[in-house]
Design a protein around this motif. Structure first.
Motif, mmCIF file in Angstrom:
data_model
loop_
_atom_site.group_PDB
_atom_site.id
_atom_site.type_symbol
_atom_site.label_atom_id
_atom_site.label_comp_id
_atom_site.label_asym_id
_atom_site.label_seq_id
_atom_site.Cartn_x
_atom_site.Cartn_y
_atom_site.Cartn_z
ATOM 1 N N LEU A 108 49.157 -38.396 -43.817
ATOM 2 C CA LEU A 108 50.238 -37.605 -43.752
ATOM 3 C C LEU A 108 49.618 -36.515 -43.884
ATOM 4 O O LEU A 108 48.955 -35.804 -44.760
ATOM 5 N N SER A 109 50.255 -35.733 -42.884
ATOM 6 C CA SER A 109 50.034 -34.030 -43.119
ATOM 7 C C SER A 109 50.977 -33.495 -44.118
ATOM 8 O O SER A 109 51.934 -34.041 -44.620
ATOM 9 N N GLU A 110 50.577 -32.117 -44.375
ATOM 10 C CA GLU A 110 51.659 -31.479 -45.577
ATOM 11 C C GLU A 110 52.884 -31.380 -44.974
ATOM 12 O O GLU A 110 53.979 -31.602 -45.826
ATOM 13 N N ARG A 111 53.101 -31.032 -43.535
ATOM 14 C CA ARG A 111 54.215 -30.918 -43.205
ATOM 15 C C ARG A 111 55.190 -32.243 -43.285
ATOM 16 O O ARG A 111 56.350 -32.551 -43.556
ATOM 17 N N GLU A 112 54.449 -33.478 -42.916
ATOM 18 C CA GLU A 112 55.046 -34.863 -43.107
ATOM 19 C C GLU A 112 55.168 -35.182 -44.501
ATOM 20 O O GLU A 112 56.511 -35.813 -44.789
ATOM 21 N N LEU A 113 54.588 -34.772 -45.407
ATOM 22 C CA LEU A 113 54.898 -34.802 -46.827
ATOM 23 C C LEU A 113 56.293 -34.261 -47.244
ATOM 24 O O LEU A 113 57.079 -34.690 -48.000
ATOM 25 N N ASP A 114 56.412 -32.899 -46.693
ATOM 26 C CA ASP A 114 57.391 -32.273 -46.778
ATOM 27 C C ASP A 114 58.704 -33.050 -46.322
ATOM 28 O O ASP A 114 60.020 -33.065 -46.877
ATOM 29 N N ILE A 115 58.640 -33.619 -45.042
ATOM 30 C CA ILE A 115 59.596 -34.390 -44.316
ATOM 31 C C ILE A 115 59.900 -35.661 -45.477
ATOM 32 O O ILE A 115 61.317 -35.923 -45.635
ATOM 33 N N VAL A 116 59.101 -36.358 -46.054
ATOM 34 C CA VAL A 116 59.309 -37.472 -46.968
ATOM 35 C C VAL A 116 60.101 -36.968 -48.125
ATOM 36 O O VAL A 116 60.888 -37.607 -48.502
ATOM 37 N N ARG A 117 59.663 -35.842 -48.716
ATOM 38 C CA ARG A 117 60.328 -35.233 -49.920
ATOM 39 C C ARG A 117 62.030 -35.196 -49.447
ATOM 40 O O ARG A 117 62.863 -35.229 -50.398
#
Length: 291
Positions: free
Chosen positions: A221-230
């Protein structure tokens, strides 16, 4: 298709079978069949080729054929209303032509660059699509006005049977154009956004650049995708996530699809467990639904 299966007929014609079936089902059922799985099944290059061929069909065959029939049905030599009706039709045809030329000159070259694995210098696809949608709305209004003018105001010196036939052709063309436009705004646009994300990810990996949105965790997961998960585990909607991260709703949907593909987790509750176990969020950040 006759004695052949759909797949055999498509292969013989050099057409991608999954894209052909996606387009046929979309034309048959409209946005009722539009899902992210349908988007994933299409080939962007084959879909764009279909759209280009559709432009040729409308501009070089459908619109001129209706114009010839309209001239035969009304008397432009002495009837001023007939002359104005024909002029309005020509203006409408020109508007359709300008719209399709806009796609050919701006949208399709942008997609061609993505298909070649090149990331265009400017991330302009969303602005192109917004202009695209505005053009679609304008064409639909002009088509309605054209039919209204013929029905309400042209009542004399006409071959009524042929004029009725012209009106039916205009109705059918409007329906076909509307389906064509909606397909561009949904299936094609989302497929291109997905391609755009893939090209961005490949470009980042090939240059070993570590930028915001490109640093990966152990699950890819990219950092942006981790942001989406959060944001998802906080119980936010796609619109709220888009507003918080200053991206479009369609970009949020693309990231969510990529997250699902990488983790094979399909529900917010599953993502919540994943995020807690991996320390992506703390328990007090999680929105827990209560009965």
């Amino acid at each position: 298709m006759g004695d052949q299966t759909v797949q055999a007929a498509c292969q013989a014609s050099g057409v991608d079978t999954a894209t052909f079936l996606a387009v046929v089902n979309y034309i048959k059922a409209g946005e009722k069949v539009y899902t992210l799985d349908l988007v994933d099944s299409v080939s962007v290059s084959h879909l764009m080729d279909y759209l280009k061929r559709s432009h040729t069909y409308f501009l070089q065959f459908r619109l001129p054929a209706i114009r010839r029939k309209l001239i035969e049905a009304i008397d432009c030599s002495s009837n001023q209303i007939a002359f104005l009706v024909l002029k309005f039709y020509d203006d409408y045809a020109s508007e359709v032509s300008r719209h399709m030329e806009y796609e050919n000159e701006h949208v399709h070259p942008y997609v061609d660059q993505l298909l070649a694995g090149k990331l265009p210098k400017a991330d302009i696809f969303d602005s192109l699509i917004h202009q695209h949608q505005d053009n679609h709305e304008s064409i639909e209004k002009s088509s309605e006005e054209l039919k209204s003018i013929i029905i309400k105001y042209y009542t004399c010196d006409a071959n009524s049977l042929l004029l009725n036939d012209v009106l039916m052709d205009i109705y059918m063309m409007q329906e076909d154009l509307l389906t064509h436009c909606h397909l561009e705004d949904t299936l094609f646009a989302e497929a291109v956004r997905q391609l755009e994300e893939e090209v961005k990810e490949k470009a980042a990996n090939s240059h070993h650049e570590i930028e915001e949105g490109d640093d990966k965790n152990s699950d890819g997961l990219s950092e942006r995708e981790l942001d989406i998960v959060r944001e998802i585990v906080k119980g936010l909607s796609n619109k709220e996530i888009a507003d918080n991260l200053f991206i479009s709703v369609n970009t949020v949907m693309t990231h969510r699809r990529n997250i699902t593909r990488k983790l094979n987790i399909h529900s917010p509750s599953g993502l919540t467990i994943y995020a807690l176990v991996n320390g992506i969020v703390s328990l007090d950040e999680v929105k827990i639904e209560k009965d």
